[in-house]
Write a protein that holds these residues in place. Sequence first.
Motif, PDB file in Angstrom:
ATOM      1  N   LEU A 295       0.913  -1.111   0.039  1.00  0.00           N
ATOM      2  CA  LEU A 295      -0.209   0.077  -0.050  1.00  0.00           C
ATOM      3  C   LEU A 295       0.870   1.278  -0.030  1.00  0.00           C
ATOM      4  O   LEU A 295       0.412   2.361  -0.436  1.00  0.00           O
TER       5      LEU A 295
ATOM      6  N   TYR B  58       4.246   3.674 -11.889  1.00  0.00           N
ATOM      7  CA  TYR B  58       4.473   4.263 -13.126  1.00  0.00           C
ATOM      8  C   TYR B  58       5.629   4.887 -13.118  1.00  0.00           C
ATOM      9  O   TYR B  58       6.361   5.429 -14.167  1.00  0.00           O
TER      10      TYR B  58
ATOM     11  N   ILE C 282      -0.119   0.863  -6.540  1.00  0.00           N
ATOM     12  CA  ILE C 282      -0.915   1.453  -7.558  1.00  0.00           C
ATOM     13  C   ILE C 282      -1.272   2.969  -7.203  1.00  0.00           C
ATOM     14  O   ILE C 282      -1.847   2.599  -5.860  1.00  0.00           O
ATOM     15  N   PRO C 283      -0.929   4.068  -7.453  1.00  0.00           N
ATOM     16  CA  PRO C 283      -1.524   5.432  -7.217  1.00  0.00           C
ATOM     17  C   PRO C 283      -3.136   5.052  -7.032  1.00  0.00           C
ATOM     18  O   PRO C 283      -3.726   4.732  -8.185  1.00  0.00           O
ATOM     19  N   SER C 284      -3.466   5.699  -6.059  1.00  0.00           N
ATOM     20  CA  SER C 284      -4.987   6.031  -5.763  1.00  0.00           C
ATOM     21  C   SER C 284      -5.440   7.449  -6.363  1.00  0.00           C
ATOM     22  O   SER C 284      -4.642   8.321  -6.384  1.00  0.00           O
ATOM     23  N   TYR C 285      -6.496   7.696  -6.865  1.00  0.00           N
ATOM     24  CA  TYR C 285      -7.241   9.051  -7.081  1.00  0.00           C
ATOM     25  C   TYR C 285      -8.395   9.328  -6.485  1.00  0.00           C
ATOM     26  O   TYR C 285      -9.244  10.181  -6.871  1.00  0.00           O
TER      27      TYR C 285
ATOM     28  N   ILE D  33      -7.162  -7.424  -8.770  1.00  0.00           N
ATOM     29  CA  ILE D  33      -7.356  -6.397  -9.522  1.00  0.00           C
ATOM     30  C   ILE D  33      -6.044  -5.600  -9.415  1.00  0.00           C
ATOM     31  O   ILE D  33      -5.509  -5.266 -10.447  1.00  0.00           O
TER      32      ILE D  33
ATOM     33  N   ALA E 112      -3.562  -7.369 -11.745  1.00  0.00           N
ATOM     34  CA  ALA E 112      -3.903  -7.075 -13.074  1.00  0.00           C
ATOM     35  C   ALA E 112      -3.202  -5.622 -13.704  1.00  0.00           C
ATOM     36  O   ALA E 112      -2.545  -5.719 -14.657  1.00  0.00           O
ATOM     37  N   ILE E 113      -3.366  -4.731 -12.877  1.00  0.00           N
ATOM     38  CA  ILE E 113      -2.820  -3.475 -13.099  1.00  0.00           C
ATOM     39  C   ILE E 113      -1.312  -3.359 -13.189  1.00  0.00           C
ATOM     40  O   ILE E 113      -0.728  -2.735 -14.013  1.00  0.00           O
TER      41      ILE E 113
ATOM     42  N   ALA F 280      -0.163  -5.510 -16.233  1.00  0.00           N
ATOM     43  CA  ALA F 280      -0.486  -4.779 -17.524  1.00  0.00           C
ATOM     44  C   ALA F 280       0.578  -3.601 -17.703  1.00  0.00           C
ATOM     45  O   ALA F 280       1.298  -3.464 -18.597  1.00  0.00           O
ATOM     46  N   GLU F 281       1.018  -3.056 -16.581  1.00  0.00           N
ATOM     47  CA  GLU F 281       1.950  -1.850 -16.384  1.00  0.00           C
ATOM     48  C   GLU F 281       3.531  -2.519 -16.871  1.00  0.00           C
ATOM     49  O   GLU F 281       4.273  -1.889 -17.666  1.00  0.00           O
TER      50      GLU F 281
ATOM     51  N   ARG G  81       3.728  -5.082 -18.664  1.00  0.00           N
ATOM     52  CA  ARG G  81       3.975  -5.374 -20.168  1.00  0.00           C
ATOM     53  C   ARG G  81       3.746  -4.251 -21.061  1.00  0.00           C
ATOM     54  O   ARG G  81       4.803  -4.222 -22.284  1.00  0.00           O
ATOM     55  N   ARG G  82       3.137  -3.128 -20.504  1.00  0.00           N
ATOM     56  CA  ARG G  82       3.114  -1.862 -21.366  1.00  0.00           C
ATOM     57  C   ARG G  82       4.674  -1.325 -21.278  1.00  0.00           C
ATOM     58  O   ARG G  82       4.929  -0.785 -22.452  1.00  0.00           O
TER      59      ARG G  82
ATOM     60  N   TRP H 176     -11.436   3.807  -5.641  1.00  0.00           N
ATOM     61  CA  TRP H 176     -10.069   3.730  -5.543  1.00  0.00           C
ATOM     62  C   TRP H 176      -9.659   4.765  -6.812  1.00  0.00           C
ATOM     63  O   TRP H 176      -8.709   5.689  -6.571  1.00  0.00           O
TER      64      TRP H 176
ATOM     65  N   TYR I 182      -0.844 -10.398 -24.174  1.00  0.00           N
ATOM     66  CA  TYR I 182       0.694 -10.822 -24.658  1.00  0.00           C
ATOM     67  C   TYR I 182       0.852 -12.280 -24.451  1.00  0.00           C
ATOM     68  O   TYR I 182       1.732 -12.775 -24.095  1.00  0.00           O
TER      69      TYR I 182
ATOM     70  N   ILE J  82     -11.513  -6.982 -13.860  1.00  0.00           N
ATOM     71  CA  ILE J  82     -10.258  -6.978 -14.053  1.00  0.00           C
ATOM     72  C   ILE J  82     -10.091  -5.777 -15.443  1.00  0.00           C
ATOM     73  O   ILE J  82      -9.128  -4.975 -15.321  1.00  0.00           O
TER      74      ILE J  82
END
Lengths: 248, 248
Positions: free
Chosen positions: A179, A185, A218-221, A234, A237-238, A241-242, A244-245, B125, B221, B234
């Motif tokens: 957390l 990023y 993971i930043p919260s907004y 969740i 997954a995020i 994804a990051e 792989r991006r 979130w 991927y 997800i």
Amino acid sequence: MISKAQIAHIRSLHQKKFRKETQFFIAEGTKSVLELMRSDMEIEAVFATQDWVLRNNPAAFETQVVSEAELSRITSLVTAQDVLALVRIPQYKPDITELQKEWVLCLDGIRDPGNLGTMIRLADWFGIRHILCSEDTAEVWNPKVIQASMGSISRVKTYELNIEEFLPQLNSKIYGSFLEGKSIYETPYPSSGVLVIGNEANGIRPELAGLINEQITIPSYSGTSGAESLNAAIATAIICAEIRRNGN
Amino acid sequence: MISKAQIAHIRSLHQKKFRKETQFFIAEGTKSVLELMRSDMEIEAVFATQDWVLRNNPAAFETQVVSEAELSRITSLVTAQDVLALVRIPQYKPDITELQKEWVLCLDGIRDPGNLGTMIRLADWFGIRHILCSEDTAEVWNPKVIQASMGSISRVKTYELNIEEFLPQLNSKIYGSFLEGKSIYETPYPSSGVLVIGNEANGIRPELAGLINEQITIPSYSGTSGAESLNAAIATAIICAEIRRNGN
């Protein structure tokens, strides 16, 4: 017709104890069963309705035609599907040289079978082929895990092991989801590594924290009053994804 | 002590029909109940063990002390928590001017209560404060949704409406998650918009597709033989993260 002995055998596999003893698991539903049939897994038996056999024509497999009533006696689900397969639990051994070349997911105490199955499915989507599971992670061969993995269980290899002992042998860079950590990023990712995800309620165990090279978050907004955390699948997954991006 | 009438009333709220009739829902567990107490929602009654009351001291609320056995008679869960609250269903009306300024999530036929609750939690979130739900989306006040939302239901406003009729009134740019679309990483995002997520099995209904300005997709991927799709919650999470990463 399905024999009483078969019914009893399949029903026993709803329980972990008997899966462990016999080394079989059950998979239900067209998607899961067809993907298992296409894979290297060893299918022991398939039970399906006549309709299902006509629609899917699984020529290479001996499928036992049963009635819907019979399926409802062997299903582990609330509502039986048209097909159920009995499959041998594969015995995967981790190959350190192979694991060092890839991104590997490592689960520290994931308890919810739905979360675990969802993680196997998303690992497959992101081309992650190996998942290390701590001994207190939910059992992979639980019908709810198989169900949520939507066939991905036939492609992703899972290893139940003592992760504190195993991780140092890998010599990979180890990232952990916390957390409080560096933003996902702002973190550079190498072309291979380990991503550790902790228990749904308690996160990564303190005993493991010392092995982790990068604590990421993971930043919260949501501002100060928002959600305190994300569901474990969740978050996985995020982060996947990051990674792989970034081209890894 | 909890009266027989109270037990019957609370148990009736496990069913949608009676939630609709009485306009109450139940929330269970410390996190959900405390967050509801801190919110503007109208709490009708709280039932908790003596221990829970001593630990959490919810001074501003009249909490009825009950035994664990009593809680197990009113719970909607397999295992009762230490606290259960009876809460009035809020009547939110969508404010078009407000919705136009923000990113809004729009769910087209999400059926699984766990998925819906997880989506409410992740919306919170990511600072998404409004969710439009099609009439065939799972009911938000279902105890399984409340449970999975982990308190976020007290901050995120949901609207059950005819989304085909409503979306054109918003005049926002509408993005939809599809299996074939533009990569989410190559799509520019404005500072406000609507993200539509479709049903778990069938995606977005063809009737809605005409309203969507950008069909977007999460790159896979896994090569040609991998997972065919991601779980709906997800996918939502990965897209929301990407929209926010872009500074919106």
